[in-house]
Design a protein around this motif. Structure first.
Motif, PDB file in Angstrom:
ATOM      1  N   GLU A  51      -2.258 -20.091 -47.496  1.00  0.00           N
ATOM      2  CA  GLU A  51      -1.679 -19.539 -46.268  1.00  0.00           C
ATOM      3  C   GLU A  51      -0.364 -18.852 -46.627  1.00  0.00           C
ATOM      4  OE1 GLU A  51       0.210 -21.053 -41.997  1.00  0.00           O
ATOM      5  OE2 GLU A  51      -0.949 -22.439 -43.241  1.00  0.00           O
ATOM      6  N   PRO A  52      -0.264 -17.537 -46.446  1.00  0.00           N
ATOM      7  CA  PRO A  52       0.947 -16.823 -46.867  1.00  0.00           C
ATOM      8  C   PRO A  52       2.145 -17.153 -45.974  1.00  0.00           C
ATOM      9  CG  PRO A  52      -0.505 -15.329 -45.688  1.00  0.00           C
ATOM     10  CD  PRO A  52      -1.268 -16.623 -45.858  1.00  0.00           C
ATOM     11  N   LEU A  53       3.330 -17.043 -46.559  1.00  0.00           N
ATOM     12  CA  LEU A  53       4.577 -17.222 -45.838  1.00  0.00           C
ATOM     13  C   LEU A  53       5.426 -15.989 -46.100  1.00  0.00           C
ATOM     14  CD1 LEU A  53       6.047 -19.462 -44.136  1.00  0.00           C
ATOM     15  CD2 LEU A  53       7.284 -20.033 -46.238  1.00  0.00           C
ATOM     16  N   ALA A  84       8.735 -13.422 -46.127  1.00  0.00           N
ATOM     17  CA  ALA A  84      10.120 -13.620 -46.552  1.00  0.00           C
ATOM     18  C   ALA A  84      11.000 -14.033 -45.378  1.00  0.00           C
ATOM     19  CB  ALA A  84      10.651 -12.344 -47.205  1.00  0.00           C
ATOM     20  N   SER A  85      10.775 -13.429 -44.205  1.00  0.00           N
ATOM     21  CA  SER A  85      11.576 -13.773 -43.028  1.00  0.00           C
ATOM     22  C   SER A  85      11.275 -15.193 -42.554  1.00  0.00           C
ATOM     23  CB  SER A  85      11.327 -12.771 -41.896  1.00  0.00           C
ATOM     24  OG  SER A  85       9.964 -12.786 -41.499  1.00  0.00           O
ATOM     25  N   GLU A  86      10.001 -15.597 -42.635  1.00  0.00           N
ATOM     26  CA  GLU A  86       9.645 -16.966 -42.258  1.00  0.00           C
ATOM     27  C   GLU A  86      10.278 -17.966 -43.228  1.00  0.00           C
ATOM     28  OE1 GLU A  86       5.263 -16.559 -40.146  1.00  0.00           O
ATOM     29  OE2 GLU A  86       5.405 -16.516 -42.339  1.00  0.00           O
ATOM     30  N   ARG A  87      10.235 -17.644 -44.500  1.00  0.00           N
ATOM     31  CA  ARG A  87      10.831 -18.534 -45.494  1.00  0.00           C
ATOM     32  C   ARG A  87      12.331 -18.700 -45.239  1.00  0.00           C
ATOM     33  NH1 ARG A  87       9.610 -20.709 -50.322  1.00  0.00           N
ATOM     34  NH2 ARG A  87      11.352 -21.091 -51.757  1.00  0.00           N
ATOM     35  N   ALA A  88      13.002 -17.591 -44.962  1.00  0.00           N
ATOM     36  CA  ALA A  88      14.438 -17.656 -44.681  1.00  0.00           C
ATOM     37  C   ALA A  88      14.705 -18.485 -43.425  1.00  0.00           C
ATOM     38  CB  ALA A  88      15.008 -16.248 -44.524  1.00  0.00           C
ATOM     39  N   GLU A  89      13.863 -18.331 -42.403  1.00  0.00           N
ATOM     40  CA  GLU A  89      14.032 -19.062 -41.154  1.00  0.00           C
ATOM     41  C   GLU A  89      13.918 -20.561 -41.371  1.00  0.00           C
ATOM     42  OE1 GLU A  89      14.443 -19.987 -37.106  1.00  0.00           O
ATOM     43  OE2 GLU A  89      14.862 -18.124 -38.186  1.00  0.00           O
ATOM     44  N   TYR A  90      12.967 -20.984 -42.197  1.00  0.00           N
ATOM     45  CA  TYR A  90      12.711 -22.415 -42.371  1.00  0.00           C
ATOM     46  C   TYR A  90      13.474 -23.025 -43.540  1.00  0.00           C
ATOM     47  CZ  TYR A  90       9.104 -21.515 -38.937  1.00  0.00           C
ATOM     48  OH  TYR A  90       8.434 -21.148 -37.786  1.00  0.00           O
ATOM     49  N   LEU A  91      14.401 -22.257 -44.110  1.00  0.00           N
ATOM     50  CA  LEU A  91      15.305 -22.788 -45.124  1.00  0.00           C
ATOM     51  C   LEU A  91      16.760 -22.802 -44.661  1.00  0.00           C
ATOM     52  CD1 LEU A  91      14.041 -21.228 -48.495  1.00  0.00           C
ATOM     53  CD2 LEU A  91      13.991 -23.640 -47.829  1.00  0.00           C
ATOM     54  N   LYS A  92      17.058 -22.128 -43.554  1.00  0.00           N
ATOM     55  CA  LYS A  92      18.455 -21.934 -43.184  1.00  0.00           C
ATOM     56  C   LYS A  92      19.100 -23.219 -42.658  1.00  0.00           C
ATOM     57  CE  LYS A  92      17.875 -20.339 -38.375  1.00  0.00           C
ATOM     58  NZ  LYS A  92      18.043 -19.192 -37.463  1.00  0.00           N
ATOM     59  N   SER A  93      20.396 -23.282 -42.873  1.00  0.00           N
ATOM     60  CA  SER A  93      21.205 -24.370 -42.322  1.00  0.00           C
ATOM     61  C   SER A  93      21.627 -23.982 -40.910  1.00  0.00           C
ATOM     62  CB  SER A  93      22.447 -24.582 -43.190  1.00  0.00           C
ATOM     63  OG  SER A  93      23.246 -25.624 -42.695  1.00  0.00           O
ATOM     64  N   THR A  94      21.527 -24.911 -39.973  1.00  0.00           N
ATOM     65  CA  THR A  94      21.871 -24.654 -38.579  1.00  0.00           C
ATOM     66  C   THR A  94      22.870 -25.699 -38.104  1.00  0.00           C
ATOM     67  OG1 THR A  94      20.197 -26.068 -37.544  1.00  0.00           O
ATOM     68  CG2 THR A  94      19.479 -23.870 -38.273  1.00  0.00           C
ATOM     69  N   GLY A 139       4.101 -24.059 -50.797  1.00  0.00           N
ATOM     70  CA  GLY A 139       3.740 -22.929 -51.635  1.00  0.00           C
ATOM     71  C   GLY A 139       2.299 -22.509 -51.450  1.00  0.00           C
ATOM     72  N   HIS A 140       1.509 -23.361 -50.790  1.00  0.00           N
ATOM     73  CA  HIS A 140       0.095 -23.077 -50.553  1.00  0.00           C
ATOM     74  C   HIS A 140      -0.245 -23.102 -49.068  1.00  0.00           C
ATOM     75  CE1 HIS A 140      -4.212 -22.987 -51.549  1.00  0.00           C
ATOM     76  NE2 HIS A 140      -4.379 -23.933 -50.653  1.00  0.00           N
ATOM     77  N   GLN A 141       0.342 -24.045 -48.345  1.00  0.00           N
ATOM     78  CA  GLN A 141       0.035 -24.221 -46.929  1.00  0.00           C
ATOM     79  C   GLN A 141       1.109 -25.076 -46.282  1.00  0.00           C
ATOM     80  OE1 GLN A 141      -3.429 -27.093 -47.881  1.00  0.00           O
ATOM     81  NE2 GLN A 141      -2.655 -27.855 -45.913  1.00  0.00           N
ATOM     82  N   TRP A 142       1.051 -25.184 -44.942  1.00  0.00           N
ATOM     83  CA  TRP A 142       1.902 -26.112 -44.220  1.00  0.00           C
ATOM     84  C   TRP A 142       1.272 -27.502 -44.286  1.00  0.00           C
ATOM     85  CZ3 TRP A 142       6.713 -25.165 -42.879  1.00  0.00           C
ATOM     86  CH2 TRP A 142       7.122 -23.855 -42.692  1.00  0.00           C
ATOM     87  N   VAL A 143       2.078 -28.485 -44.683  1.00  0.00           N
ATOM     88  CA  VAL A 143       1.633 -29.875 -44.822  1.00  0.00           C
ATOM     89  C   VAL A 143       2.425 -30.745 -43.845  1.00  0.00           C
ATOM     90  CG1 VAL A 143       1.482 -31.868 -46.372  1.00  0.00           C
ATOM     91  CG2 VAL A 143       1.059 -29.545 -47.248  1.00  0.00           C
ATOM     92  N   SER A 144       1.733 -31.556 -43.069  1.00  0.00           N
ATOM     93  CA  SER A 144       2.388 -32.389 -42.065  1.00  0.00           C
ATOM     94  C   SER A 144       2.963 -33.663 -42.684  1.00  0.00           C
ATOM     95  CB  SER A 144       1.393 -32.753 -40.958  1.00  0.00           C
ATOM     96  OG  SER A 144       0.241 -33.361 -41.514  1.00  0.00           O
ATOM     97  N   VAL A 145       4.152 -34.040 -42.204  1.00  0.00           N
ATOM     98  CA  VAL A 145       4.854 -35.225 -42.703  1.00  0.00           C
ATOM     99  C   VAL A 145       5.448 -35.950 -41.502  1.00  0.00           C
ATOM    100  CG1 VAL A 145       6.688 -36.073 -44.206  1.00  0.00           C
ATOM    101  CG2 VAL A 145       5.463 -33.976 -44.820  1.00  0.00           C
TER     102      VAL A 145
END
Length: 468
Positions: free
Chosen positions: A308-310, A312-322, A425-431
């Motif tokens: 499942e592709p991610l 660049a904007s999605e990656r930045a969104e889900y890595l940012k500090s808020t 890196g491959h898909q979204w995994v639930s935790v």
């Protein structure tokens, strides 16, 4: 006894050539409300407007106050939230300053907002720490509020009005909301027939049904058939009974308990009362129609074949500090120590295992930021998910909070819950750090992604579910 009812004109003419200062004085007054969950009184609130002079400058001061008392899984939860916003009476009437204070479960969070040049500096004090950041606020103005009143008085069914509201804990701080005019409705208020404006407010997918007075102040508002605010005199509004049990009023009942030995891997539900809500479909859950009925099907999470592709904007969104999900040196140092080396899934497993073992499971230690969760080392599913998300992001693993329903077995019901997802890196995994699970079981019904997806609240009080 027969009551002699008077009738109030639906919309008296607005003053001609009204200045912003004159409009502010017309707004002056106090409004009080009772707050209800599932038809049971859980708190009260007030909203007031007053023109005041500070340091020789006149401004409109809006004060809001909320008091909530709830019981969550046997733990009493109380919150008192007060805020003050000061608006200029010149130009567009921008926000000059603001202050908010939240007291919840013994913890205190204070936010002060002051002008610095063309920006506002937001100072947050919580848990013995102070953080500062700056933001521009250009659209939440007194002129915007006046424009809304003018729109409201002339609106026709189907008309829409775009508004912007500040949330000092969010990024950006100005959040868009949309009002949709649905019509006018006559109510009897204090023996007087009064025409109200029926308006729907939509923000982040969540919908609030409101009845507004002609100046825009609420008379009644409801969300998802579960939460309601009703105009009451102050004495009546402040009368509270015993705290409302949130599980009792929010849980989605089913005809039988989930048998974990048979349903953990696969679960099918027949669902009614969804309105416009659409289940987020992904590799582990889907919705479908059969014989005029709606079904939701869930599987235990698993590794998919196709990547499942991610973006660049999605990656930045889900890595940012808020403001809520800090990835500072304290969070990062702990995450590195706990996670060690390995794949993102292996690191995530160690993180969630540490959180599961080190955070006290309680509904009476709420915290609004990951740093405060770490300081308290306690909380419910929201706190577990918040700390995990921040720790994962600090390691460079894209992560996001998700929410929905989980089985409350052995009781025949589903309860609202929060957990997380990482991108490996491959898909979204639930935790699920609250349940100590990676690749969560089939009783996790995902209904939202992130902390600004509120479409689920529209069906919180109307969903009906049967286990198939």
């Amino acid at each position: 006894m027969q009551v002699d009812l008077q009738t109030v004109p639906s919309a008296s003419p607005l003053p001609e050539n009204e200045t912003l200062a004159q409009y502010a004085r017309r707004l002056e007054g106090t409004h009080s409300y009772g707050l209800y969950f599932g038809g049971k009184k859980a708190g009260w609130s007030t909203m007031s407007f007053k023109v005041e002079k500070r340091k020789g400058v006149e401004m409109l001061v809006q004060r809001d106050e909320f008091h909530i008392q709830l019981v969550m899984a046997g733990s009493k939860n109380s919150m008192v939230d007060t805020s003050e916003h000061c608006y200029a009476l010149t130009g567009e009437g921008p926000i000059l300053a603001a202050h908010e204070r939240t007291e919840e479960d013994g913890g205190v969070t204070e936010i002060s907002v002051v002008p610095v040049g063309h920006e506002l500096e937001i100072t947050t004090r919580a848990g013995g720490r102070t953080t500062r950041r700056r933001a521009r606020v250009e659209r939440d103005t007194l002129a915007q509020t006046r424009n809304f009143e003018r729109w409201l008085r002339s609106a026709k069914p189907g008309d829409k009005f775009q508004e912007f509201l500040v949330d000092w804990t969010d990024d950006p701080v100005e959040q868009e909301a949309q009002f949709s005019f649905e019509g006018r409705e006559e109510i009897v208020w204090g023996g007087v027939r009064t025409e109200m404006n029926k308006v729907k407010l939509t923000q982040d997918g969540g919908t609030m049904e409101t009845l507004l007075q002609n100046d825009g102040t609420p008379w009644k508002a409801s969300v998802g058939g579960l939460i309601e605010m009703r105009a009451e005199d102050l004495e009546t509004a402040k009368k509270l009974d015993k705290p409302v049990d949130m599980l009792d009023v929010t849980a989605v009942k089913v005809q039988r308990p989930i048998q974990t030995d048979e349903d953990l891997e696969h679960l099918t539900l027949e669902v009614e009362g969804l309105g416009d809500f659409k289940l987020p479909n992904n590799h582990r859950q889907r919705s479908y129609q059969k014989d005029g009925k709606t079904y939701w099907e869930f599987r235990r999470d698993f590794r998919v074949k196709e990547k499942e592709p991610l973006t660049a904007s999605e990656r930045a969104e889900y890595l940012k500090s808020t403001p809520a999900l800090q990835t500072d040196e304290v969070i990062t140092a702990l995450a590195r120590k706990v996670a060690g080396k390995g794949t993102p899934v292996q690191q995530a497993d160690r993180l969630q295992d540490w959180i599961y073992k080190n955070l006290q499971k309680t509904y009476s230690r709420n915290a609004s930021t990951a740093r405060d969760v770490l300081k308290n080392k306690a909380g419910d599913c929201t706190e577990h998910a918040r700390l995990f998300t921040a720790m994962a992001r600090s390691l460079g693993i894209p992560a996001r909070e998700v929410g929905g329903l989980v089985s409350a077995a052995p009781q025949p019901m589903f309860a609202w819950h929060a957990w997380t997802e990482i991108y490996d890196g491959h898909q979204w995994v639930s935790v699920d750090p609250m349940w100590n699970e990676v690749y969560v079981d089939a009783t996790h019904l995902k209904m939202s992604t992130g902390d600004d997806d509120f479409g689920w609240v529209n069906v919180a009080g109307s969903m009906r579910v049967q286990v198939r």
